[in-house]
Design an enzyme around this catalytic site. Sequence first.
Site, PDB file in Angstrom:
ATOM      1  CG  ASP A 152      -0.270  -0.218   2.527  1.00 15.40           C
ATOM      2  OD1 ASP A 152       0.770  -0.905   2.559  1.00 15.40           O
ATOM      3  OD2 ASP A 152      -0.760   0.286   3.558  1.00 15.40           O
TER       4      ASP A 152
ATOM      5  CD  GLU B  15       3.218  -1.001   7.570  1.00 16.23           C
ATOM      6  OE1 GLU B  15       3.533  -0.873   8.767  1.00 16.23           O
ATOM      7  OE2 GLU B  15       3.295  -0.051   6.760  1.00 16.23           O
TER       8      GLU B  15
END
Length: 393
Positions: free
Chosen positions: A77, A135
């Site tokens: 991400d 994350e």
Amino acid sequence: MEQVTVEQLLPDMVKWRRHLHRHPELSYQERETSAFVEDKLIGFGIEVKKSTSGYGLIGIIKGKKTGRTVVLRADMDALPIREESECPYTSINEGVMHACGHDGHTAMLLGAAAYYSSRRDELEGEIRFLFQPAEEVCPGGALGMIAEGVLTGADAVYGLHLWTPLSVGTVASAAGPLMASADEFFIDIIGKGGHGGIPHLTIDSIVAGAALVTQLQSIVSRSVNPLRPAVLSVGTIQGGFAQNVVAEKCRITGTVRAFDEETRYVIRRRIEEMASAVAGAYGAEAKVDYLMGYPPLVNDETETERFFREAPRALGESVEVITMEKLMPAEDFSYYVKHIPGCFIFVGAGNSDKDAVYPHHHSRFNFDEDALLHGVKLLIAMADSRLNEKQVE
């Protein structure tokens, strides 16, 4: 399939990383990133399992002979940051940027997958290539992947983080607590609003809140064991809407970092107690919403010893292997090492000659792509060591 070396894969890793950097996606929104990774894994002839709890996926290679199982993890991400760097592969998604190196992490794990795919006939055991979403945002993507069984039957898990505070040509880790937990608190002070010229008929939530902010700073210095590092930071205080009105409500928010569970809960208890007591002293009421985020990341001692043994062999004398200092930033890799032995490793990626000098989460963040070669070599060295380790009778 002809065997490929990591050196041969470096140009591809750079290309993959730059593609991902140009097309970043936020946590829980990594649809195109996941599709890109899936396409590459299928092209390598690797079995792919897609997560049902997000956009995560797992590539699986099983050797002809049974043996141990190793999990290699990368996060995918990006962050809600408007990129201001001038590199030719800058983000085309306005307000979204890979400002923490996750594009590089994904590229390195794809490189490791390609490497092992060309050597599957030699493999004993199983390797799972875990591409994890989300994350950067609690509750994080790790929990969903664990719930779906990514660690089931696995013997070890390894992860890397490209790190610009370390110069390229340096790698680091440490046994035990390495990265802090990350908890958040939201405190609402509720008083009684009224006219600023008639304060005796009010209960000033801002005065109570200001007193609480000051008192919160005593928790780490007076309630926490001084030999156990911890941080409590108030990030915002908001209240009122006019200069001549006593505010009825005031909100205080902040973060707490610690390296052990006992300290985490000591700080939480003291925040809740102090909020109630201080607000009460001013005639106000306090409501505390406390979010327990990622736990401390604690590296397994044996697996960290493996890093210090294997890293010099894999990287040679030109790369320095050092002990990493504790870090207050958090990582949801911490959940994996709570379940099975593992090691989280930092790969130096800073280089002033290439303008790779900005901190993580900065709008001009970038890293030296030579670090990709060091990272993929480490992933392979750790996996090979664990897979080929003789069984203890």
